[in-house]
Enzyme design. Sequence first.
Site, mmCIF file in Angstrom:
data_model
loop_
_atom_site.group_PDB
_atom_site.id
_atom_site.type_symbol
_atom_site.label_atom_id
_atom_site.label_comp_id
_atom_site.label_asym_id
_atom_site.label_seq_id
_atom_site.Cartn_x
_atom_site.Cartn_y
_atom_site.Cartn_z
ATOM 1 N N ASP A 36 13.866 6.886 -11.587
ATOM 2 C CA ASP A 36 12.603 6.284 -11.202
ATOM 3 C C ASP A 36 11.508 7.314 -11.367
ATOM 4 O O ASP A 36 11.700 8.484 -11.031
ATOM 5 C CB ASP A 36 12.669 5.846 -9.734
ATOM 6 C CG ASP A 36 13.292 4.477 -9.619
ATOM 7 O OD1 ASP A 36 13.044 3.641 -10.504
ATOM 8 O OD2 ASP A 36 14.046 4.258 -8.653
ATOM 9 N N ASP A 90 -10.325 7.191 4.132
ATOM 10 C CA ASP A 90 -9.166 6.686 3.398
ATOM 11 C C ASP A 90 -8.017 7.686 3.576
ATOM 12 O O ASP A 90 -8.040 8.779 3.028
ATOM 13 C CB ASP A 90 -9.555 6.560 1.908
ATOM 14 C CG ASP A 90 -8.421 5.991 1.082
ATOM 15 O OD1 ASP A 90 -7.322 5.778 1.628
ATOM 16 O OD2 ASP A 90 -8.659 5.749 -0.130
ATOM 17 N N GLU A 130 -4.050 9.518 -2.130
ATOM 18 C CA GLU A 130 -5.033 9.458 -3.211
ATOM 19 C C GLU A 130 -6.427 9.744 -2.657
ATOM 20 O O GLU A 130 -7.179 10.533 -3.208
ATOM 21 C CB GLU A 130 -5.038 8.068 -3.877
ATOM 22 C CG GLU A 130 -3.878 7.810 -4.804
ATOM 23 C CD GLU A 130 -2.727 7.100 -4.110
ATOM 24 O OE1 GLU A 130 -2.724 7.071 -2.855
ATOM 25 O OE2 GLU A 130 -1.826 6.599 -4.794
ATOM 26 N N THR A 152 -10.051 -8.349 -2.103
ATOM 27 C CA THR A 152 -11.110 -7.679 -2.870
ATOM 28 C C THR A 152 -10.556 -6.589 -3.776
ATOM 29 O O THR A 152 -11.133 -6.271 -4.789
ATOM 30 C CB THR A 152 -12.136 -7.032 -1.922
ATOM 31 O OG1 THR A 152 -11.456 -6.061 -1.142
ATOM 32 C CG2 THR A 152 -12.768 -8.062 -1.018
ATOM 33 N N ARG A 153 -9.448 -6.032 -3.389
ATOM 34 C CA ARG A 153 -8.820 -4.905 -4.084
ATOM 35 C C ARG A 153 -9.831 -3.757 -4.273
ATOM 36 O O ARG A 153 -9.884 -3.125 -5.319
ATOM 37 C CB ARG A 153 -8.213 -5.356 -5.412
ATOM 38 C CG ARG A 153 -7.018 -6.297 -5.168
ATOM 39 C CD ARG A 153 -6.288 -6.657 -6.421
ATOM 40 N NE ARG A 153 -7.159 -7.416 -7.298
ATOM 41 C CZ ARG A 153 -7.364 -7.128 -8.574
ATOM 42 N NH1 ARG A 153 -6.741 -6.125 -9.131
ATOM 43 N NH2 ARG A 153 -8.166 -7.843 -9.302
ATOM 44 N N SER A 182 -12.047 -0.597 -1.791
ATOM 45 C CA SER A 182 -12.370 -0.066 -0.475
ATOM 46 C C SER A 182 -13.750 0.578 -0.594
ATOM 47 O O SER A 182 -14.273 0.713 -1.700
ATOM 48 C CB SER A 182 -11.301 0.951 -0.041
ATOM 49 O OG SER A 182 -11.314 2.054 -0.912
ATOM 50 N N LYS A 200 -15.122 1.520 -4.312
ATOM 51 C CA LYS A 200 -14.277 2.053 -5.399
ATOM 52 C C LYS A 200 -13.048 1.163 -5.528
ATOM 53 O O LYS A 200 -12.583 0.561 -4.556
ATOM 54 C CB LYS A 200 -13.891 3.517 -5.137
ATOM 55 C CG LYS A 200 -12.917 3.770 -3.997
ATOM 56 C CD LYS A 200 -12.519 5.250 -4.002
ATOM 57 C CE LYS A 200 -11.254 5.508 -3.201
ATOM 58 N NZ LYS A 200 -11.401 5.539 -1.763
ATOM 59 N N ASP A 211 16.855 2.724 -3.872
ATOM 60 C CA ASP A 211 16.855 2.633 -2.418
ATOM 61 C C ASP A 211 16.548 1.225 -1.924
ATOM 62 O O ASP A 211 16.990 0.832 -0.871
ATOM 63 C CB ASP A 211 15.885 3.646 -1.801
ATOM 64 C CG ASP A 211 14.497 3.542 -2.392
ATOM 65 O OD1 ASP A 211 14.269 2.634 -3.220
ATOM 66 O OD2 ASP A 211 13.641 4.364 -2.025
#
Lengths: 587, 680
Positions: free
Chosen positions: B305, B342, B346, B379-380, B382, B393, B516
């Site tokens: 993975d 946030d 990321e 909305t995808r 923030s 963004k 997993d």
Amino acid sequence: MSLNGWLQIALFITLVLLLARPMGSYITQVFERRRTLLDPILVPCERVLYRITSIDAAHEMRWTEYAGSMLVFSAATLLLTYVVERLQHLLPLNPQHLPAVEPALALNTAISFTTNTNWQAYTPESTMSYLTQMLGLATHNFWSAAVGMALAMALVRGIARRESKTLGNFWVDLTRGTFWILLPMSAVVALALVSQGVIQNFKPYDSVKLLQARQLTGSDGKLTTITTQTIPQGPVASQEAIKMLGTNGGGFFNANSAHPFENPTPLSNLLQMLCIFLLPAGLVVSLGQMVGSPRHGWAVLAAMLIFWFAGTLVCYWAEVQPNPLLHGVDQHVSLLQSGGNMEGKEVRFGIVNSALFAIVTTDASCGAVNSMHDSFMPIGGMVPMINILLGEVVFGGVGAGLYGMLVFVVIAVFIAGLMVGRTPEYLGKKIEAYDVQMCMLYVLIFPLLILSLSAISVLMPHLGLSSLTNHGPHGLSEILYAYTSATGNNGSAFAGLNANTPWYNYSLAVAMFFGRFMMIVPMLALAGSLAGKKIVPASAGTFPVTTPLFTVLLAGVILIVGALTFFPVLSLGPVLEHLLLRTGHTF
Amino acid sequence: MMASHSQQRSLFDAQLLRRAAVDALIKLDPRRMMRNPVMFVVEIGSVLTSTLLIVDALHHRVSFSFNLQITIWLWFTVLFANFAEAMAEGRGKAQADALRQAKSETTAYRLINGVVQEIASSQLRVDDLVRVTAGQLIPGDGEVIEGVASVDESAITGESAPVIREAGGDRSAVTGGTRVLSDMIIVRITSNPGETFLDRMIALVEGAERQKTPNEIALNILLAGLTIIFLLAVVTLQPFAIYSGAPQTVFVLIALLVCLIPTTIGGLLSAIGIAGMDRLVQHNVLATSGRAVEAAGDINTLLLDKTGTITIGNRQAAEFVPAPGIAADHLADASQLSSLSDETPEGRSIVVLAKEQFHLRGRELGSLHAEFIPFSATTRMSGIEVEGRSIRKGAVDAITNYLQQHGSNMPAGVLESVQQIARSGGTPLVVAENFQALGVIHLKDVVKGGMRERFDQLRAMGIRTVMITGDNPLTAAAIAREAGVDDFLAEATPKDKMDLIRREQADGKLVAMTGDGTNDAPALAQADVGVAMNSGTQAAKEAGNMVDLDSNPTKLIEIVAIGKQLLMTRGALTTFSISNDVAKYFAILPAMFAGVFPVLNALNVMHLHNAQSAILSAVIFNALIIVGLIPLALRGVGYRPMSADALLRRNLLVYGLGGLIIPFVGIKIIDLIITALHLA
């Protein structure tokens, strides 16, 4: 050893190697049923034969059916030969009016020729009629070789095929091997031999007046005067060709290839040696082609060459040595004399071609002889014996050599394959418990027969030892050689042992029979098992079977398995004799 | 990481040695010995010589001392082999004991229709619900169905840092015997007593469930075959010896037989297998069978993975690419503001990058009276509303929609940057302020250090690595290139993964993978080696044939090495064992026959003192070499990733040629000692 000698050896092996590739390609074409030059003549013959015998050429056999067909065919032809031998006094082509062959000898001989051994416990010219020689014996020279090739092809297909249940069709392989390979080649070789003076006729034996009468004392003490000599005749060339090509080795005459009517000139001698190695070498090249890895074929051939060379070197060296017991006698090799140990050798062949012939005939399971191995120096005589004891995988018999070698390849791959950290794979086929089991069965039968039968023989003074003409270590060598030759389906004799007794006829027959068929069955089971496997694609982590390292490893495994098994008995036989000879003892 | 592990122990621990010595005697039971044909032959030989020795003693025969010594050393040969096996098992047993302590009986709080009932953990059955609160031991294997807790799993993994276990998702499995440190969870029990993970693990390390692996069976057949051949050679030697006028005693013949049969590998074979399993346990990996360990050595294709294995789990901000006409620090400032609250990795990485590149300090959100707009699935995006600035963004299509709704367009320059970043394997994040696009943040997958070298090693071993990722093919290709894997499967669904495994297997290849999640389970079951992460779901653990207690996907590479090492050790010692025979012949054969035929002393190349000392030396060497090789058998032969050809050359040289030479030296030395001590 001389430069001239080595040049002759080099000439021989160069010719073998030059012929191996075209021979191999041809074999591949024949058994993969591709087009060949001979198709216009042979395909119609093949079709007619299949129609008469109602063989379905497209039918594919599993290993069990393949083995069954082979056994049925061998049993039927064995019986035919036995009947012909027993009834030869009633049948035509018997100008000498030879009587029926004794049952024990007839059985021994029938088994001997069926198993490609061609052990001869008799003197052919005074035992077998022309018809018996041709119908009973020469036919087997073709069939047993064709069977050998068919079996080798079955194993090669097992390696090459992927997730297949079948190995081909025995009857088709038998037919094609005989029609396309053995018959045409024999015709050519027979003519070439005739050109050198090998005879081919149906005449009664010649009787010639001796220039000088000889007097002999018989066993009863009476003096007999001999004034005439009988010179046997017969269809020799036709039998001689297949005797060599099929690595059969059964001579038309008792003296075998030492007889001037069988092998008259050094050129015919070279031709005979080439014929012995031609098909076995070609089959190895064919292996490489059929499994899609020509370099693998050459790597296997290289392992064979190592043994061939080592054997030739030692035997040649041993035979050019002056005999230590004849000190004071000039035994040096010179232009005027062959020098070395010439006892039991033909002057027209000399030391080199006798030693080389002995190696070639025992490397391959031919068994023809042009000199008497019994008369070799102890070490010189040990080398042919070791060649057979290693399992006759150095070129080996037609087909038998290849499948025997492949069993060793599988064992070598298994042992060393683990060392690269993977489940051992041979050309992408995983070697698993069942395969190892079959290989070990194959390997086990061989010493089982040789050692136990020899051991029984040396323990029985009346049955075993009374046949010996020599005692001590040399006697042991004679008995050991007989069972080795029989079990290995070689057929050469060490001589010095009267094998035409019920004990030896029957026990050697047992050795020959089981030495062939009990080894074939596990080998075919291995082929069947391999055929059913997937092929794992090669990668950097795969065990390489094309490299010089593999060649050395393969040779090492063969040598170690063979040497460890037979070293004790050899040390009491030829090794002891050699050491004792140096202190002045002979046997 | 491995070295620090508590389960590592010294090879020769005094307590282990004592226990192994006792076990070696118990193992003399013929019913046990029969499982090992080679050593069984030695035991029969020892019994035979012992019996003859007693008969001899009654009749005061000659060479009693010699016969006694032969007999003793034959028994030692058997015992040493048993000792090797016991040593390997002992190491497992010590681990099992440690595990048993964790298995002590605990009280379970069973929930029946919301009522708590106190019962013994051994009375729990599948599907019972139990409540576990902070400080309590989890009474059995199960799945968290309610709540979240931090759990100390050090009893199983040796890792002291607590792990989070929560209901739903891929972190729901808990193991009996581990301790809840905080909060409360409700666990549905998934295994009956005696069948728990801990039980299986104990059985496994103790070797109680040990069955011979396919390669071991095949090797055993080979060794049995060789043993029969040598038996034949020795049994028939006596008739030949009698014929030659030099009959041998039974003692000498049995001595020869034992020296010839492959006792070295025969004696160490099971120890090698157990030790291989043990090494795996030391790496904190549990295999359900030895077969799986062997299969690991055979792997052709490794599915890895991307996330967590090849790349460190999260993307990180690598660059700010401003839109035409926008200053870079303006973009960075807006990006940082929008990311302040946030808490995703990321988001944090954006704050850090802005600070590093433009010296923009992180500001306290509370003092700014800002309104934070969290990421939502609809909305995808923030963002933040602060001091009249409306910053958003998100992914390019989300921001484009957002801009269009407010009557503005995405500038072509930004779109170009977006495509450029995507092509390079990165993830573009577009930032807009007051309905105007400011530019793009380049989020990058960071490939773990040293991965390229590892893949190179794997390639040298003939193993192909395939990276599995949900990314689009463009991104996947870029990361695959950077990491140096051989191939990748992009936008992979569980079905794609399954198909890939099937396709590889149809070609005859063996496939290994880690997983997993529950959706990994079918693929884990299909793969030849399926390593489930201990942190994963119960379904994944059931489906795989190994469980990694550290939940470290990279460990697959070590597992492959362990599998290979196991096979190599067997092969190397087999080769060594067989090569040894040559020297033994040169010791024993002249000794047997030189009495009658002095010329045979020519074969006594080692110039051994006399016949008795020669035979004795060979037998002693044969016995001692087993002991001498125990460390090698337990540790495994050294393994560095390299091509099969190079490995073969090295191992043949060391174990083949070495096996040929070492006994010549060893037997000579023993002979000198025996002679000095006047033992023969």
